[in-house]
Design a protein around this motif. Structure first.
Motif, short mmCIF file in Angstrom:
data_model
loop_
_atom_site.label_atom_id
_atom_site.label_comp_id
_atom_site.label_asym_id
_atom_site.label_seq_id
_atom_site.Cartn_x
_atom_site.Cartn_y
_atom_site.Cartn_z
N PRO A 23 -2.18 25.73 24.03
CA PRO A 23 -0.82 25.68 23.46
C PRO A 23 0.10 24.75 24.24
CG PRO A 23 -1.61 27.95 23.67
CD PRO A 23 -2.58 27.08 24.42
N SER A 80 9.25 27.96 18.74
CA SER A 80 8.30 27.87 17.63
C SER A 80 9.00 28.26 16.33
CB SER A 80 7.09 28.77 17.90
OG SER A 80 7.49 30.10 18.15
N ILE A 86 -1.58 25.82 11.12
CA ILE A 86 -1.31 26.94 12.02
C ILE A 86 0.05 26.77 12.68
CG2 ILE A 86 -2.06 28.12 14.13
CD1 ILE A 86 -4.94 27.34 13.38
N ARG A 87 0.81 27.85 12.69
CA ARG A 87 2.11 27.88 13.35
C ARG A 87 2.21 29.14 14.21
NH1 ARG A 87 1.48 23.52 11.67
NH2 ARG A 87 2.78 22.33 10.24
N ASP A 88 3.04 29.05 15.25
CA ASP A 88 3.38 30.23 16.04
C ASP A 88 4.71 30.75 15.50
OD1 ASP A 88 3.53 32.12 18.21
OD2 ASP A 88 4.94 30.77 19.18
N GLU A 140 0.08 33.12 16.48
CA GLU A 140 -0.49 31.99 15.75
C GLU A 140 -1.14 32.49 14.46
OE1 GLU A 140 -2.71 28.66 17.50
OE2 GLU A 140 -2.43 29.68 19.43
N ARG A 144 -1.39 21.94 13.62
CA ARG A 144 -1.22 23.16 14.41
C ARG A 144 -0.13 23.00 15.45
NH1 ARG A 144 -4.61 24.74 19.40
NH2 ARG A 144 -3.83 26.82 19.92
N ALA A 185 1.45 25.55 18.65
CA ALA A 185 1.31 26.80 19.39
C ALA A 185 2.08 26.68 20.69
CB ALA A 185 -0.16 27.09 19.68
#
Length: 357
Positions: free
Chosen positions: A146, A187, A222-224, A255, A297, A299
């Protein structure tokens, strides 16, 4: 003692102002330009509260901002003001450069002049906190570590590039002029008062309106995810106890792919507001053409703020999402107010379509 909050009628800013006044009596001078995402309805709960002073202004209006600083002598400026939607930045980057780069520069110059002429102990106690995003770090591969505060900046959209530029300006004003700055990179936020152009509020709104739930590409981005009130508590910690000149990454340790987010959201809606036909809202998920340059993505490694300042999010994604859905169900008048004809035209033009957080 007083603080100045810029962008305090927007999503994160308004939540911060409300949470700040819940936790302390220190007055807030709230400055917002009231663009499409700024909404005084977000601050309705503060009506009549003498601790909240709202001023409609542009952070680039140096003369007006300087006058406010001289009048109220704040101990801190917290800069939430920003254009923040990637898709809008792709179609019209001008506003993002004007607000995020030029606006931040003007605000820094005004803050520097104010701080430079302040007397002790006000001068040594002053802080300029700049709220930024994890998107300045670019995109991560599936197995990569990350983002940390030491990650290289690699912005991939006009939005993230404009925020990266503002971060660099803040850093430069500390190292060149000694301005006591702090930077936070967060995020993806979600929660109350979220303007329904982002993934979670748009899908809640579409689901309740009987519309499709659009997801870009294959939905595996993908996201946090960070509950907005957790973000607010982190910023309170940073402005009070953060080390001058430091950056703090703020994340939710959540995530998830966009598809997982929407499916989880549908499950909460199925429970709290089931469809009359008994079918899950997930049946309305559709996939649409991906947006240009879509980061795969993000993170956040939020271990620094935990180890140094003792902060960790209070909400899991599941608990935060449930609170968010319930808020939208309880505040349909707010949703109706913000989803104006101009907003509907934007959604129709942009998405046909898809959305990301």
């Amino acid at each position: 003692m007083t603080i100045v909050v810029t962008g305090g009628a927007g999503f994160i800013g308004s939540n911060f102002v409300i949470e700040w006044l819940k936790h302390c009596d220190e007055p807030v001078i709230n400055i917002d330009k009231l663009t499409y995402a700024g909404n005084l309805g977000n601050l309705a709960s503060l009506k009549g509260d003498p601790r909240h002073i709202f001023v409609r202004a542009d952070i680039a209006d140096s003369s007006l901002i300087s006058g406010l600083l001289s009048e109220h002598t704040p101990r801190a400026i917290l800069n939430f003001a920003a254009e923040s939607h990637v898709d809008r930045s792709i179609h019209g980057p001008d506003d993002f450069i004007d607000t995020n780069v030029v606006g931040t520069f003007r605000l820094l110059e005004t803050a520097r002049a104010y701080w430079g002429t302040s007397s002790e102990p006000q001068r040594s106690g002053f802080r300029f906190l700049h709220v930024s995003t994890d998107e300045v770090y670019g995109s991560l591969s599936q197995g990569a570590a990350p983002f940390s505060e030491m990650s290289r900046y690699e912005p991939n959209s006009p939005y993230s590039a404009s925020k990266a530029a503002s971060d660099h300006l803040v850093r430069a004003y500390h190292h060149t002029y000694g301005l006591p700055v702090l930077t936070t990179n967060c995020s993806n936020n979600y929660g109350p008062h979220h303007f329904p152009e982002k993934l979670i509020p748009l899908c809640i709104h579409n689901a309740l309106s009987g519309k499709p739930l659009p997801i870009y590409g294959d939905g595996q981005q993908i996201r946090d995810w960070l509950y907005v009130k957790d973000h607010c508590s982190a910023i309170r910690r940073v402005v009070d106890d953060g080390l001058i000149g430091e950056t703090y990454n703020i994340g939710g340790w959540n995530e998830m792919t966009n598809l997982e987010v929407v499916k989880t959201l549908c499950g909460v809606l199925d429970e709290l507001r089931p469809r009359e036909d008994g079918i899950s809202y997930a049946e309305r998920i559709i996939f649409v053409k991906d947006r240009p340059g879509h980061d795969r993505r993000y993170a956040i490694d939020a271990s620094k703020i935990e180890s140094e300042l003792g902060w960790r999010p209070a909400e899991t994604f599941e608990t935060g999402l449930r609170k968010t859905v319930q808020w939208f169900l309880n505040n349909q008048a707010w949703v109706k107010d913000v989803t104006s004809g101009a907003y509907r035209a934007w959604v129709e033009k942009q998405y046909n379509g898809g959305v990301d957080g």
